[in-house]
Motif scaffolding. Sequence first.
Motif, PDB file in Angstrom:
ATOM      1  N   GLU A 110      -4.323  -1.124  20.039  1.00 26.15           N
ATOM      2  CA  GLU A 110      -3.089  -0.832  19.305  1.00 26.15           C
ATOM      3  C   GLU A 110      -2.182  -2.064  19.384  1.00 26.15           C
ATOM      4  OE1 GLU A 110      -2.598   1.880  17.446  1.00 26.15           O
ATOM      5  OE2 GLU A 110      -4.634   2.416  18.045  1.00 26.15           O
ATOM      6  N   GLU A 111      -1.257  -2.180  18.453  1.00 25.28           N
ATOM      7  CA  GLU A 111      -0.409  -3.364  18.388  1.00 25.28           C
ATOM      8  C   GLU A 111       0.371  -3.602  19.686  1.00 25.28           C
ATOM      9  OE1 GLU A 111       1.815  -2.844  14.750  1.00 25.28           O
ATOM     10  OE2 GLU A 111       0.299  -3.933  13.629  1.00 25.28           O
ATOM     11  N   ASP A 112       0.921  -2.534  20.274  1.00 21.68           N
ATOM     12  CA  ASP A 112       1.676  -2.716  21.503  1.00 21.68           C
ATOM     13  C   ASP A 112       0.772  -3.151  22.658  1.00 21.68           C
ATOM     14  OD1 ASP A 112       0.496  -0.174  21.463  1.00 21.68           O
ATOM     15  OD2 ASP A 112       2.028   0.690  22.769  1.00 21.68           O
ATOM     16  N   GLU A 113      -0.457  -2.675  22.663  1.00 17.46           N
ATOM     17  CA  GLU A 113      -1.403  -3.066  23.709  1.00 17.46           C
ATOM     18  C   GLU A 113      -1.826  -4.524  23.540  1.00 17.46           C
ATOM     19  OE1 GLU A 113      -3.424   1.301  24.392  1.00 17.46           O
ATOM     20  OE2 GLU A 113      -4.086   0.096  22.695  1.00 17.46           O
TER      21      GLU A 113
ATOM     22  N   ASP B  91       6.651 -14.740  18.149  1.00 16.78           N
ATOM     23  CA  ASP B  91       5.393 -15.477  18.007  1.00 16.78           C
ATOM     24  C   ASP B  91       4.207 -14.618  18.425  1.00 16.78           C
ATOM     25  OD1 ASP B  91       6.796 -17.691  17.110  1.00 16.78           O
ATOM     26  OD2 ASP B  91       6.729 -18.737  19.038  1.00 16.78           O
ATOM     27  N   VAL B  92       4.360 -13.876  19.508  1.00 23.66           N
ATOM     28  CA  VAL B  92       3.286 -12.985  19.952  1.00 23.66           C
ATOM     29  C   VAL B  92       3.023 -11.928  18.884  1.00 23.66           C
ATOM     30  CG1 VAL B  92       2.558 -11.302  21.691  1.00 23.66           C
ATOM     31  CG2 VAL B  92       3.719 -13.407  22.404  1.00 23.66           C
ATOM     32  N   TRP B  93       4.089 -11.352  18.331  1.00 21.99           N
ATOM     33  CA  TRP B  93       3.910 -10.346  17.269  1.00 21.99           C
ATOM     34  C   TRP B  93       3.221 -10.965  16.048  1.00 21.99           C
ATOM     35  CZ3 TRP B  93       3.577  -5.725  18.628  1.00 21.99           C
ATOM     36  CH2 TRP B  93       4.468  -5.102  19.498  1.00 21.99           C
ATOM     37  N   THR B  94       3.490 -12.227  15.770  1.00 19.90           N
ATOM     38  CA  THR B  94       2.853 -12.906  14.641  1.00 19.90           C
ATOM     39  C   THR B  94       1.341 -12.974  14.848  1.00 19.90           C
ATOM     40  OG1 THR B  94       4.855 -14.177  14.208  1.00 19.90           O
ATOM     41  CG2 THR B  94       2.810 -15.074  13.336  1.00 19.90           C
ATOM     42  N   VAL B  95       0.914 -13.316  16.069  1.00 24.26           N
ATOM     43  CA  VAL B  95      -0.521 -13.360  16.369  1.00 24.26           C
ATOM     44  C   VAL B  95      -1.113 -11.953  16.323  1.00 24.26           C
ATOM     45  CG1 VAL B  95      -2.234 -13.926  18.134  1.00 24.26           C
ATOM     46  CG2 VAL B  95      -0.356 -15.516  17.675  1.00 24.26           C
ATOM     47  N   VAL B  96      -0.396 -10.975  16.838  1.00 26.06           N
ATOM     48  CA  VAL B  96      -0.866  -9.581  16.792  1.00 26.06           C
ATOM     49  C   VAL B  96      -1.054  -9.150  15.333  1.00 26.06           C
ATOM     50  CG1 VAL B  96      -0.202  -7.175  17.239  1.00 26.06           C
ATOM     51  CG2 VAL B  96       0.104  -8.914  19.027  1.00 26.06           C
ATOM     52  N   THR B  97      -0.122  -9.497  14.478  1.00 32.50           N
ATOM     53  CA  THR B  97      -0.219  -9.141  13.055  1.00 32.50           C
ATOM     54  C   THR B  97      -1.464  -9.761  12.441  1.00 32.50           C
ATOM     55  OG1 THR B  97       2.184  -8.974  12.926  1.00 32.50           O
ATOM     56  CG2 THR B  97       1.005  -9.194  10.842  1.00 32.50           C
TER      57      THR B  97
ATOM     58  N   VAL C 109       7.204  -1.958  19.257  1.00 39.51           N
ATOM     59  CA  VAL C 109       6.920  -1.792  17.837  1.00 39.51           C
ATOM     60  C   VAL C 109       6.871  -3.165  17.188  1.00 39.51           C
ATOM     61  CG1 VAL C 109       7.730  -0.786  15.680  1.00 39.51           C
ATOM     62  CG2 VAL C 109       8.078   0.445  17.811  1.00 39.51           C
ATOM     63  N   ASN C 110       5.791  -3.421  16.467  1.00 40.36           N
ATOM     64  CA  ASN C 110       5.611  -4.688  15.790  1.00 40.36           C
ATOM     65  C   ASN C 110       6.533  -4.759  14.574  1.00 40.36           C
ATOM     66  OD1 ASN C 110       4.760  -6.984  14.459  1.00 40.36           O
ATOM     67  ND2 ASN C 110       2.597  -6.440  14.457  1.00 40.36           N
ATOM     68  N   PRO C 111       7.486  -5.695  14.571  1.00 43.24           N
ATOM     69  CA  PRO C 111       8.397  -5.789  13.427  1.00 43.24           C
ATOM     70  C   PRO C 111       7.729  -6.369  12.177  1.00 43.24           C
ATOM     71  CG  PRO C 111       8.871  -7.538  14.988  1.00 43.24           C
ATOM     72  CD  PRO C 111       7.825  -6.658  15.622  1.00 43.24           C
ATOM     73  N   PHE C 112       6.525  -6.933  12.323  1.00 44.47           N
ATOM     74  CA  PHE C 112       5.843  -7.579  11.196  1.00 44.47           C
ATOM     75  C   PHE C 112       4.596  -6.823  10.755  1.00 44.47           C
ATOM     76  CE2 PHE C 112       7.463 -11.140  13.942  1.00 44.47           C
ATOM     77  CZ  PHE C 112       8.611 -11.362  13.217  1.00 44.47           C
ATOM     78  N   SER C 113       4.388  -5.637  11.236  1.00 45.15           N
ATOM     79  CA  SER C 113       3.169  -4.883  10.971  1.00 45.15           C
ATOM     80  C   SER C 113       2.849  -4.821   9.482  1.00 45.15           C
ATOM     81  CB  SER C 113       3.320  -3.467  11.532  1.00 45.15           C
ATOM     82  OG  SER C 113       2.094  -2.789  11.441  1.00 45.15           O
ATOM     83  N   GLY C 114       1.624  -5.249   9.137  1.00 48.92           N
ATOM     84  CA  GLY C 114       1.165  -5.185   7.755  1.00 48.92           C
ATOM     85  C   GLY C 114       1.672  -6.284   6.835  1.00 48.92           C
ATOM     86  N   ASN C 115       2.465  -7.218   7.317  1.00 51.62           N
ATOM     87  CA  ASN C 115       3.020  -8.288   6.493  1.00 51.62           C
ATOM     88  C   ASN C 115       1.977  -9.395   6.344  1.00 51.62           C
ATOM     89  OD1 ASN C 115       4.405 -10.646   5.594  1.00 51.62           O
ATOM     90  ND2 ASN C 115       6.343  -9.800   6.341  1.00 51.62           N
ATOM     91  N   SER C 116       1.449  -9.595   5.141  1.00 43.68           N
ATOM     92  CA  SER C 116       0.368 -10.560   4.918  1.00 43.68           C
ATOM     93  C   SER C 116       0.825 -12.010   5.113  1.00 43.68           C
ATOM     94  CB  SER C 116      -0.233 -10.378   3.533  1.00 43.68           C
ATOM     95  OG  SER C 116       0.747 -10.577   2.530  1.00 43.68           O
ATOM     96  N   LYS C 117       2.082 -12.312   4.807  1.00 40.93           N
ATOM     97  CA  LYS C 117       2.580 -13.680   5.025  1.00 40.93           C
ATOM     98  C   LYS C 117       2.666 -13.994   6.513  1.00 40.93           C
ATOM     99  CE  LYS C 117       5.118 -14.174   0.734  1.00 40.93           C
ATOM    100  NZ  LYS C 117       6.401 -14.410   0.080  1.00 40.93           N
ATOM    101  N   VAL C 118       3.100 -13.027   7.301  1.00 39.80           N
ATOM    102  CA  VAL C 118       3.167 -13.223   8.753  1.00 39.80           C
ATOM    103  C   VAL C 118       1.749 -13.323   9.319  1.00 39.80           C
ATOM    104  CG1 VAL C 118       3.871 -12.160  10.940  1.00 39.80           C
ATOM    105  CG2 VAL C 118       5.415 -12.131   8.987  1.00 39.80           C
ATOM    106  N   ALA C 119       0.808 -12.546   8.777  1.00 40.51           N
ATOM    107  CA  ALA C 119      -0.580 -12.620   9.227  1.00 40.51           C
ATOM    108  C   ALA C 119      -1.154 -14.009   8.970  1.00 40.51           C
ATOM    109  CB  ALA C 119      -1.423 -11.546   8.536  1.00 40.51           C
ATOM    110  N   ALA C 120      -0.838 -14.604   7.830  1.00 37.44           N
ATOM    111  CA  ALA C 120      -1.307 -15.963   7.530  1.00 37.44           C
ATOM    112  C   ALA C 120      -0.705 -16.967   8.510  1.00 37.44           C
ATOM    113  CB  ALA C 120      -0.948 -16.331   6.092  1.00 37.44           C
TER     114      ALA C 120
ATOM    115  N   SER D 161      15.930  -6.904  24.359  1.00 40.49           N
ATOM    116  CA  SER D 161      16.064  -8.329  24.088  1.00 40.49           C
ATOM    117  C   SER D 161      14.823  -8.828  23.362  1.00 40.49           C
ATOM    118  CB  SER D 161      16.232  -9.093  25.399  1.00 40.49           C
ATOM    119  OG  SER D 161      16.093 -10.474  25.176  1.00 40.49           O
ATOM    120  N   GLU D 162      15.004  -9.838  22.538  1.00 41.38           N
ATOM    121  CA  GLU D 162      13.878 -10.383  21.805  1.00 41.38           C
ATOM    122  C   GLU D 162      12.897 -11.052  22.751  1.00 41.38           C
ATOM    123  OE1 GLU D 162      12.248 -14.033  19.543  1.00 41.38           O
ATOM    124  OE2 GLU D 162      14.382 -14.038  19.878  1.00 41.38           O
ATOM    125  N   ASN D 163      13.362 -11.642  23.837  1.00 43.59           N
ATOM    126  CA  ASN D 163      12.496 -12.403  24.720  1.00 43.59           C
ATOM    127  C   ASN D 163      11.863 -11.580  25.831  1.00 43.59           C
ATOM    128  OD1 ASN D 163      13.007 -14.788  23.332  1.00 43.59           O
ATOM    129  ND2 ASN D 163      14.904 -15.097  24.432  1.00 43.59           N
TER     130      ASN D 163
END
Length: 165
Positions: A113-116, A140-146, A65-76, A39-41
């Motif tokens: 690591e991203e999962d940590e 949102d959490v993955w966005t901050v991790v990115t 697994v971070n679905p946004f890994s390396g995405n510069s727009k998501v990092a911004a 689930s996403e949540n």
Amino acid sequence: MNKTIAPVVAAGAMALFAIQIGLATAADEKAPKAQSGTSENIPPAIRYESHIAAGGAPPVGGKLVNPFSGNSKVAAAGEQMFSAMNCDGCHGGGATGFAAPSLADGRWRYGGEEDELFQTIYFGRPKGMPAFGGLMSADDVWTVVTYLKSLPVPDDEPTESWVGK
């Protein structure tokens, strides 16, 4: 108890029991169903080296697994979210450290690591790091991790790690 009242009391008790069963069934139908770890949540149970397992055998778990890994727009967007969620109130502007540790120096107490990082933000950590899983969605959490993983590690660290010395 009077022989004429006993059947009435028994019938009343049976009726109340039936009503309670009906209410419990209705509540169960309205309650959210248990969801799988995909689930996403709700993050799945995970397994990584920073966990210390009783008996030396960590439980079986999935890998986040971070679905946004390396995405510069998501990092911004993550930089904006870092500020909006007041992460910079403790970790300082640019996540360089203030009352809480720097998140930009490449050193991580609970694993970098991203999962940590996801686990740290979602569930919190002892002695100061609150759990944001109730306030932020998994995305949102993955966005901050990115964002955090996009920060450049400085060449010259102001302090050195004493672990292993």
